[in-house]
Design an enzyme around this catalytic site. Structure first.
Site, mmCIF file in Angstrom:
data_model
loop_
_atom_site.group_PDB
_atom_site.id
_atom_site.type_symbol
_atom_site.label_atom_id
_atom_site.label_comp_id
_atom_site.label_asym_id
_atom_site.label_seq_id
_atom_site.Cartn_x
_atom_site.Cartn_y
_atom_site.Cartn_z
ATOM 1 N N LYS A 152 0.875 -1.183 -0.029
ATOM 2 C CA LYS A 152 -0.065 0.228 0.100
ATOM 3 C C LYS A 152 0.826 1.121 -0.114
ATOM 4 O O LYS A 152 1.553 1.606 1.136
ATOM 5 C CB LYS A 152 -0.856 -0.025 1.062
ATOM 6 C CG LYS A 152 -1.870 1.035 1.121
ATOM 7 C CD LYS A 152 -2.339 1.744 2.496
ATOM 8 C CE LYS A 152 -1.855 3.001 2.869
ATOM 9 N NZ LYS A 152 -1.919 4.191 2.002
ATOM 10 N N GLY A 158 -5.317 3.297 -1.259
ATOM 11 C CA GLY A 158 -6.650 3.775 -0.517
ATOM 12 C C GLY A 158 -5.821 4.418 0.877
ATOM 13 O O GLY A 158 -4.593 4.408 1.133
ATOM 14 N N GLY A 166 -4.728 5.198 4.789
ATOM 15 C CA GLY A 166 -3.968 4.580 5.952
ATOM 16 C C GLY A 166 -5.126 3.843 6.802
ATOM 17 O O GLY A 166 -4.724 2.571 7.432
ATOM 18 N N GLU A 183 10.043 1.340 10.494
ATOM 19 C CA GLU A 183 10.849 2.254 10.299
ATOM 20 C C GLU A 183 10.047 3.844 10.240
ATOM 21 O O GLU A 183 9.268 4.151 9.533
ATOM 22 C CB GLU A 183 11.323 2.241 8.687
ATOM 23 C CG GLU A 183 11.857 1.009 8.347
ATOM 24 C CD GLU A 183 13.184 0.704 9.108
ATOM 25 O OE1 GLU A 183 13.914 1.807 9.268
ATOM 26 O OE2 GLU A 183 13.597 -0.478 9.272
ATOM 27 N N CYS A 243 13.365 11.257 6.607
ATOM 28 C CA CYS A 243 13.237 10.799 7.995
ATOM 29 C C CYS A 243 14.375 11.031 8.835
ATOM 30 O O CYS A 243 14.321 11.366 10.256
ATOM 31 C CB CYS A 243 12.978 9.332 8.261
ATOM 32 S SG CYS A 243 14.090 8.556 7.155
ATOM 33 N N GLU A 252 9.344 16.061 15.405
ATOM 34 C CA GLU A 252 9.795 15.963 13.948
ATOM 35 C C GLU A 252 8.718 16.932 13.124
ATOM 36 O O GLU A 252 7.329 16.812 13.191
ATOM 37 C CB GLU A 252 9.480 14.594 13.603
ATOM 38 C CG GLU A 252 9.789 14.241 11.945
ATOM 39 C CD GLU A 252 9.754 12.798 11.307
ATOM 40 O OE1 GLU A 252 8.542 12.551 11.817
ATOM 41 O OE2 GLU A 252 10.503 12.477 10.980
HETATM 42 P P1 NAD Z 1 2.032 8.600 7.763
HETATM 43 O O1 NAD Z 1 2.610 7.946 9.158
HETATM 44 O O2 NAD Z 1 0.963 9.578 7.709
HETATM 45 O O3 NAD Z 1 1.793 7.459 6.673
HETATM 46 C C1 NAD Z 1 2.570 6.468 6.248
HETATM 47 C C2 NAD Z 1 1.937 5.501 5.433
HETATM 48 O O4 NAD Z 1 1.062 4.691 6.520
HETATM 49 C C3 NAD Z 1 0.803 5.873 4.491
HETATM 50 O O5 NAD Z 1 0.693 4.735 3.350
HETATM 51 C C4 NAD Z 1 -0.534 6.102 5.041
HETATM 52 O O6 NAD Z 1 -1.703 5.912 4.343
HETATM 53 C C5 NAD Z 1 -0.345 4.806 6.007
HETATM 54 N N1 NAD Z 1 -1.048 4.812 7.545
HETATM 55 C C6 NAD Z 1 -1.504 6.035 8.046
HETATM 56 N N2 NAD Z 1 -2.137 5.702 9.109
HETATM 57 C C7 NAD Z 1 -2.112 4.232 9.220
HETATM 58 C C8 NAD Z 1 -2.668 3.219 10.078
HETATM 59 N N3 NAD Z 1 -3.171 3.631 11.270
HETATM 60 N N4 NAD Z 1 -2.528 2.012 9.711
HETATM 61 C C9 NAD Z 1 -1.968 1.468 8.866
HETATM 62 N N5 NAD Z 1 -1.265 2.357 7.755
HETATM 63 C C10 NAD Z 1 -1.521 3.658 8.049
HETATM 64 O O7 NAD Z 1 3.452 9.345 7.369
HETATM 65 P P2 NAD Z 1 3.613 10.221 6.028
HETATM 66 O O8 NAD Z 1 3.452 11.419 6.335
HETATM 67 O O9 NAD Z 1 3.208 9.441 4.785
HETATM 68 O O10 NAD Z 1 5.379 10.296 6.203
HETATM 69 C C11 NAD Z 1 6.054 10.811 6.753
HETATM 70 C C12 NAD Z 1 6.547 10.039 8.146
HETATM 71 O O11 NAD Z 1 7.320 8.800 7.598
HETATM 72 C C13 NAD Z 1 7.844 10.699 8.919
HETATM 73 O O12 NAD Z 1 7.430 10.648 10.317
HETATM 74 C C14 NAD Z 1 9.151 10.323 8.443
HETATM 75 O O13 NAD Z 1 10.119 10.428 9.501
HETATM 76 C C15 NAD Z 1 8.446 8.835 8.259
HETATM 77 N N6 NAD Z 1 9.625 8.009 7.689
HETATM 78 C C16 NAD Z 1 10.493 7.246 8.073
HETATM 79 C C17 NAD Z 1 11.439 6.630 7.243
HETATM 80 C C18 NAD Z 1 12.210 5.620 7.932
HETATM 81 O O14 NAD Z 1 12.771 4.881 7.461
HETATM 82 N N7 NAD Z 1 12.441 5.482 9.385
HETATM 83 C C19 NAD Z 1 11.455 6.851 6.009
HETATM 84 C C20 NAD Z 1 10.725 7.820 5.458
HETATM 85 C C21 NAD Z 1 9.659 8.606 6.212
#
Ligand code: NAD
Length: 477
Positions: free
Chosen positions: A172, A203, A205, A247, A281, A385
Site C-alpha cells: 500500500k 487507499g 491508511g 521504520e 526521516c 519531527e
Molecule cells: P504516515 O504515517 O502518515 O503514513 C505512512 C503510510 O502509513 C501511508 O501509506 C499511510 O496511508 C499509512 N497509514 C496511516 N495511518 C495508518 C494506520 N493507522 N495503519 C496503517 N497504515 C497507516 O507518514 P507520512 O506522512 O506518509 O510520512 C512521513 C513520516 O514517515 C515521517 O514521520 C517520517 O519520518 C517517516 N519516515 C520514516 C522513514 C524511515 O525509514 N524510518 C523513512 C521515510 C519516512
C-alpha cells in the site's frame, strides 16, 4: 505532466477497479492541479490481494534464489529505463526537485535492488550447526506500507529483500504517491514477476493500512511512516501476532565538535537538513554547536541557506520545492510560528509566504526555509519531527552536554558528527541512533538502516534488511 493519470489496484497481475465507490485525487502541490486519481480501496480489496498473494506463494518461494535475484536485476533495469517518467511523476506528486527525484527515486532504488540481488549469492540461506541444520525460509505473505517522501526508495527497501527471500506481497503506497506506486507495478510486470507475487491496493491508511495490519492471512507487516501511525500498526497487528517491522520518524542531531572543519560541517549539515525540503526521516534537523562558536556557525549556516533556491520543482535550478501538500505546509508553518512564540531567534526565513515565486507555482504549498538560532534543547521545535526545511541550532557548553542533548529525544534514527576523525568516531559511538555519518562520509547503501527508540524496531538494507523477511527453522537430526 499534462495528462491526468487514473490508476487502479494491481492484483493478481492485472489492473483491478475493486469495490471503491470513491476515487482519491492526486494533487501537484506546486500548482494545485489534479494530476491523477486512485481508488479509495476497501478491506475487501485487501482480501482479494491477500488471496492472490497466498495462491502465488508456493510457486514463488520454490523458484531458485538465483532466478529471483535475476528478476531483481530486471526490476533495477526497469527503474533506470523509466528514470524520466519516475522523476517527473514523483516531482509532480510530492514536490521534490525533479533532478533530485530522478537520482533519489530511480538511481538509488536501482542500486538498492542490485545490492540485494548481489547479496543472494553470498547469503547463508542454510547453516550446519552441529547436528542442527538451520534453514531460512520466507515469512509468507508480507504487507508493506510506505509514506510519500521517498516513495520508490522505501518501496524497493521492502520489495527487493521480500521477493528475494521468496515472499509474496500486498503493498500500500501513500495516497499522495499512488501514481509512482502504479509505475512500480508496471516495472515489476515488465520484469516478469509472476501474477499474484506483488500486489498493490490503494487507499487510506486508516482503511487499507489497518486491514493489512490486522489481516489474519498476512504473516508480516513492514511499515515505514510516522511514529504515530507505526504505533497504530503495532496495535492492529497484535491480534495475529504477525511480525511487525517499523521504520519511523526522527529528529537527528548533527554534533559539530570544537575541532571540526566548520565550513564543511555546516555546508554538509545544511544539505542533510534541507534535502527534499527537509522531508526526510533522517534529516539532521538539530545542529549542535559549541556555545563559543555559535554566532560564527549561525553566520555560516545563513550564508549556506541562501543557496537553497525555493521554486518550481520542475525547474532544474530549484533546490527546495513545495511541501508535499497544503496540509504539510500548514503543519510546517505552524512549527515555525511555534518556534518564534517560544522565543528562538529567527536567523533565516521565518513565518509568512515565500516571495518571488514564478506565477505557475505562486499558489503552491511553499514555506520559507527557516533557521532558528539559540534553540533550547527541550523546545518543541527541537523535540518534535517537523518534516520541513526548519533547522534548530542548539548551543552546548561541553562535549558531555553535546552527547546528552543529541540523545535527549524520543527518536534515534540518523545523526552526524564532525571533528578530528578519531574524536568524531568516539562521539558517534555514544549516540543512541541507528546511523551516524562522520565528517560527511559517503552513505553506504549496503549497510543496514533503521532506528533506535521510537524511530523503529527493524532494519532495512544490507544483510539485516534481508533477514527481516525470513523465518529461521532449526532442524535437529
Ligand atoms: P504516515 O504515517 O502518515 O503514513 C505512512 C503510510 O502509513 C501511508 O501509506 C499511510 O496511508 C499509512 N497509514 C496511516 N495511518 C495508518 C494506520 N493507522 N495503519 C496503517 N497504515 C497507516 O507518514 P507520512 O506522512 O506518509 O510520512 C512521513 C513520516 O514517515 C515521517 O514521520 C517520517 O519520518 C517517516 N519516515 C520514516 C522513514 C524511515 O525509514 N524510518 C523513512 C521515510 C519516512
Amino acid at each position: 505532466m499534462s495528462t491526468k493519470r487514473a490508476v487502479h489496484h494491481w492484483i493478481d497481475g492485472a489492473e483491478v477497479a475493486g469495490d471503491a465507490t470513491e476515487r482519491i485525487d492526486v494533487v501537484n502541490p506546486a500548482t494545485s492541479a489534479v494530476i491523477g486519481d486512485l481508488p479509495a480501496g476497501t478491506a475487501a480489496d485487501v482480501d482479494r490481494a491477500v488471496a492472490a498473494a497466498r495462491r502465488a506463494l508456493p510457486q514463488w518461494s520454490a523458484v531458485p534464489v538465483s532466478e529471483r535475484a535475476a528478476a531483481l536485476g530486471r526490476i533495477a533495469d526497469g527503474l533506470l529505463a523509466r528514470i524520466d517518467d519516475i522523476g517527473a511523476t514523483v516531482s509532480s506528486e510530492m514536490g521534490a526537485p525533479v533532478e533530485y527525484a530522478k537520482a533519489a527515486q530511480a538511481e538509488v532504488p536501482a542500486q538498492i535492488v542490485r545490492n540485494f540481488a548481489a547479496l543472494a549469492g553470498e547469503f547463508a540461506w542454510e547453516e550446519e550447526l552441529g547436528n542442527a541444520l538451520v534453514v531460512r525460509e520466507p515469512v509468507g505473505v508480507v504487507g508493506a506500507i510506505t509514506p510519500w517522501n521517498a516513495p520508490l526508495y522505501q518501496t524497493v527497501a521492502k520489495v527487493a529483500p521480500a521477493l528475494l527471500a521468496g515472499n509474496t506481497m500486498v503493498f500500500k503506497p501513500s495516497v499522495l504517491t499512488g501514481l509512482t506506486g502504479d509505475l512500480f507495478a508496471q516495472i515489476t510486470a515488465a520484469a516478469g514477476i509472476p501474477a499474484g507475487v506483488f500486489n498493490i491496493v490503494h487507499g487510506a491508511g486508516s482503511v487499507i493500512g489497518d486491514a493489512i495490519s490486522n489481516h489474519a492471512d498476512i504473516d508480516m507487516v513492514s511499515f515505514t511512516g510516522s511514529t504515530g501511525a507505526g504505533k497504530q500498526v503495532s496495535i492492529a497487528a497484535t491480534g495475529t501476532v504477525k511480525r511487525v517491522a517499523l521504520e519511523l520518524g526522527g529528529k537527528s542531531a548533527n554534533i559539530i565538535l570544537e575541532d571540526a572543519d566548520l565550513q564543511k560541517a555546516v555546508a554538509i549539515g545544511m544539505e542533510y537538513a534541507w534535502v527534499n525540503g527537509g522531508q526526510t526521516c533522517a534529516a539532521w534537523t538539530r545542529m549542535l554547536v559549541p556555545a563559543s562558536r555559535h554566532d560564527e556557525i549561525v553566520e555560516l549556516a545563513v550564508a549556506a541557506a541562501r543557496s537553497f533556491t525555493v521554486g518550481d520543482p520542475a525547474d532544474p535550478a530549484t533546490r527546495i520545492g513545495p511541501m508535499c501538500s497544503t496540509k504539510q505546509q500548514r503543519r510546517v508553518a505552524g512549527y515555525i510560528e511555534r518556534g518564534i512564540a517560544d522565543g528562538a531567534t529567527v536567523a533565516f526565513g521565518g513565518a509568512g509566504p515565500v516571495e518571488g515565486l514564478a506565477e505557475n507555482v505562486a499558489g503552491g504549498a511553499y514555506v520559507r526555509p527557516t533557521i532558528f538560532a539559540n534553540v533550547k534543547p527541550d523546545a518543541v521545535i527541537a523535540q518534535e519531527e517537523i518534516f520541513g526545511p526548519v533547522l534548530s541550532i542548539i548551543p552546548y557548553a561541553d562535549e558531555e552536554e553535546a552527547v546528552a542533548i543529541a540523545n535527549n529525544s524520543i527518536f534515534g534514527l540518523g545523526g552526524a558528527v564532525f571533528g578530528e576523525p578519531d574524536h568524531a568516531l568516539a562521539v558517534a559511538r555514544r549516540m543512541r541512533t541507528g546511523q551516524v555519518i562522520v565528517n560527511g562520509g559517503e552513505y553506504n547503501l549496503a549497510a543496514p538502516f533503521g532506528g533506535y527508540k521510537q524511530s523503529g524496531n527493524g532494519r532495512e538494507l544490507g544483510r539485516p534488511g534481508l533477514e527481516e523477511f525470513l523465518e529461521v527453522k532449526s532442524i535437529h537430526r
